[in-house]
Design an enzyme around this catalytic site. Structure first.
Site, PDB file in Angstrom:
ATOM      1  N   HIS A  73       1.028  -1.315  -0.095  1.00 22.84           N
ATOM      2  CA  HIS A  73       0.002  -0.108   0.015  1.00 22.84           C
ATOM      3  C   HIS A  73       1.058   1.287  -0.084  1.00 22.84           C
ATOM      4  CE1 HIS A  73      -3.586   2.414   0.566  1.00 22.84           C
ATOM      5  NE2 HIS A  73      -2.876   2.966   1.467  1.00 22.84           N
ATOM      6  N   CYS A  74       0.817   1.993  -1.139  1.00 21.74           N
ATOM      7  CA  CYS A  74       1.680   3.338  -1.184  1.00 21.74           C
ATOM      8  C   CYS A  74       1.048   4.274  -0.547  1.00 21.74           C
ATOM      9  CB  CYS A  74       1.959   3.603  -2.500  1.00 21.74           C
ATOM     10  SG  CYS A  74       2.996   4.627  -2.955  1.00 21.74           S
TER      11      CYS A  74
END
Length: 142
Positions: free
Chosen positions: A38-39
């Site tokens: 998850h960025c």
């Protein structure tokens, strides 16, 4: 069961059977195929459907950082030889912009190279960090 042997798992949150290499993202509250990470910078999960776009984002950010540093160097050279501004002002201004830009550009370049090496080996960030062995297509394959 046969599905468990093939890598299928039950997701208690989504209440679906996840295929191999899929994971549940707690931030997005969704299961993602070939979950990479998850960025927080793009506020999205990076996985099978958008990994190529994430790689291009890193590449373009790296090139932008390089262009900014080169542009500052050209400006420093032109402003320093122009004589209209004091050399100390030019140097301090250039350093105040160039040093953070170079550090940021370098760190993004490291991320870019890391993700390039992962994709060439057919691994995701999660698999590399957990040292999980995978046997399958690279992240670029659909």
């Amino acid at each position: 069961s046969r599905q468990a042997e093939q890598g299928f798992k039950w997701c208690n949150t989504c209440r679906v059977i996840r295929p191999p290499r899929a994971s549940h993202c707690a931030d997005c509250n969704a299961c993602v195929l070939r979950f990479d990470h998850h960025c927080p910078f793009v506020n999205n999960c990076v996985g099978q459907r958008n990994y190529v776009f994430f790689a291009w984002f890193l590449s373009s950010a790296t090139l932008l950082g390089f262009a900014v540093v080169v542009g500052i160097a050209v400006w420093l050279q032109a402003a320093g030889s122009d004589g209209k501004m004091a050399s100390s002002v030019v140097l301090v201004t250039g350093a105040a912009v160039a040093i953070p830009a170079a550090l940021l550009g370098f760190s993004v370049m490291v991320f870019c190279c890391y993700h390039l090496s992962l994709s060439l080996r057919g691994k995701t960030t999660k698999e590399a960090l957990t040292k999980k062995e995978t046997h399958g297509a690279t992240i670029w394959a659909a």
